[in-house]
Motif scaffolding. Structure first.
Motif, PDB file in Angstrom:
ATOM      1  N   GLU A 183      48.227  55.089  16.363  1.00 12.13           N
ATOM      2  CA  GLU A 183      48.834  53.416  15.789  1.00 12.13           C
ATOM      3  C   GLU A 183      47.901  53.408  14.116  1.00 12.13           C
ATOM      4  O   GLU A 183      48.307  52.344  12.898  1.00 12.13           O
TER       5      GLU A 183
ATOM      6  N   PHE B 254      54.361  54.266  13.226  1.00 16.24           N
ATOM      7  CA  PHE B 254      53.673  53.557  14.322  1.00 16.24           C
ATOM      8  C   PHE B 254      53.639  52.420  13.163  1.00 16.24           C
ATOM      9  O   PHE B 254      54.246  51.044  13.233  1.00 16.24           O
TER      10      PHE B 254
ATOM     11  N   ALA C 237      57.172  51.847  12.304  1.00 15.71           N
ATOM     12  CA  ALA C 237      58.277  50.304  12.693  1.00 15.71           C
ATOM     13  C   ALA C 237      57.525  49.565  13.148  1.00 15.71           C
ATOM     14  O   ALA C 237      58.456  48.254  13.546  1.00 15.71           O
ATOM     15  N   ASN C 238      56.287  48.942  12.980  1.00 13.86           N
ATOM     16  CA  ASN C 238      55.978  47.984  13.304  1.00 13.86           C
ATOM     17  C   ASN C 238      56.403  46.865  11.977  1.00 13.86           C
ATOM     18  O   ASN C 238      56.983  45.377  11.711  1.00 13.86           O
TER      19      ASN C 238
ATOM     20  N   LYS D  21      60.270  46.399  12.290  1.00 12.27           N
ATOM     21  CA  LYS D  21      60.231  45.351  13.816  1.00 12.27           C
ATOM     22  C   LYS D  21      60.580  46.139  14.629  1.00 12.27           C
ATOM     23  O   LYS D  21      61.649  45.371  15.082  1.00 12.27           O
ATOM     24  N   CYS D  22      60.828  46.906  14.684  1.00 15.83           N
ATOM     25  CA  CYS D  22      61.633  47.744  15.607  1.00 15.83           C
ATOM     26  C   CYS D  22      60.927  48.985  16.553  1.00 15.83           C
ATOM     27  O   CYS D  22      59.848  49.174  16.645  1.00 15.83           O
ATOM     28  N   SER D  23      61.809  49.375  17.789  1.00 19.91           N
ATOM     29  CA  SER D  23      60.910  50.236  18.558  1.00 19.91           C
ATOM     30  C   SER D  23      61.421  51.822  17.578  1.00 19.91           C
ATOM     31  O   SER D  23      61.557  52.018  17.445  1.00 19.91           O
ATOM     32  N   TYR D  24      60.205  52.888  18.229  1.00 22.29           N
ATOM     33  CA  TYR D  24      60.231  53.995  18.012  1.00 22.29           C
ATOM     34  C   TYR D  24      60.255  55.389  18.715  1.00 22.29           C
ATOM     35  O   TYR D  24      59.946  55.398  19.445  1.00 22.29           O
ATOM     36  N   LYS D  25      61.255  56.631  18.252  1.00 24.03           N
ATOM     37  CA  LYS D  25      61.069  57.652  18.864  1.00 24.03           C
ATOM     38  C   LYS D  25      60.729  58.723  18.211  1.00 24.03           C
ATOM     39  O   LYS D  25      61.293  59.250  17.188  1.00 24.03           O
TER      40      LYS D  25
END
Length: 209
Positions: free
Chosen positions: A10, A15, A18-19, A22-26
């Motif tokens: 985090e 991380f 992405a915050n 405002k999206c998810s990530y891989k």
């Protein structure tokens, strides 16, 4: 992307970025991976990339080299426990594990060194070519630029790593770390938590533009 080395996930820039957006990530990065593995990871995931995705690729130094692991090859099996191992769903990659510190001098002067492992040292001694490795990076970069459906955001290991390559990106990690003095220590040039936050801001500003 890259791994949050020596910090909590985090605290890492993937991380944090992405915050911010405002999206998810891989994250498909591996420690000290070479450009062959990085490009292979892109090919593995290309079919899942849509036009709404952001694809951040931190290209490595051309002097790094990994090999596809062949379990039927006794020479490969013999060195497996003495290697860095990267895994994808359908294959493994191996590369030399050279426990040298990550000081500024090392990162600014990357070139093939003896690892004490005959398998890797023989390849570097007899087959390694700066020109070939640079051609490979150029082709990997161009391929992603031409085929990526999402927004492709490349950055690079350092300025020296692309001196003979026609590419553009959003920055150079070594120079960013040293100019902002955001390294973990003088013997570890990886981003510290402050550096991860600053790099996430840098990427976010580029994306907003």
């Amino acid at each position: 992307m890259c791994r949050a080395h020596s910090v909590q996930e985090e605290q890492g820039w993937p991380f944090k970025l992405a915050n911010k957006i405002k999206c998810s990530y891989k994250n498909f990065a591996e420690v000290a991976a070479d450009n062959f593995f990085i490009y292979s990871s892109y090919l593995e995931n290309k079919k899942h990339i849509s036009s709404n995705d952001i694809v951040v690729i931190g290209w490595s130094h051309p002097s790094r080299k990994s090999f596809v692991f062949d379990d039927t090859n006794s020479a490969h099996r013999k060195i497996l426990d003495k290697s860095l191992v990267y895994e994808q769903p359908n294959r493994k990659f191996i590369r030399s594990y050279n426990p040298i510190n990550d000081s500024f001098f090392k990162w600014a002067n990357l070139f093939p060194k003896s690892s004490g492992n005959e398998f890797y040292d023989t390849w570097f001694k007899n087959y390694y070519s700066d020109y070939e490795q640079e051609c490979n990076l150029q082709s990997y970069y161009d391929s992603v630029k031409l085929t990526c459906k999402g927004q492709y955001i490349p950055f690079f290991f350092n300025k020296q790593s692309i001196v003979n390559i026609d590419v553009t990106g959003i920055g150079f990690m070594l120079e960013f770390v040293t100019e902002n003095q955001v390294y973990i220590s003088e013997n570890d040039m990886h981003l510290n938590p402050t550096g991860h936050a600053l790099w996430a801001d840098h990427l976010n500003n580029y994306i907003k533009q």
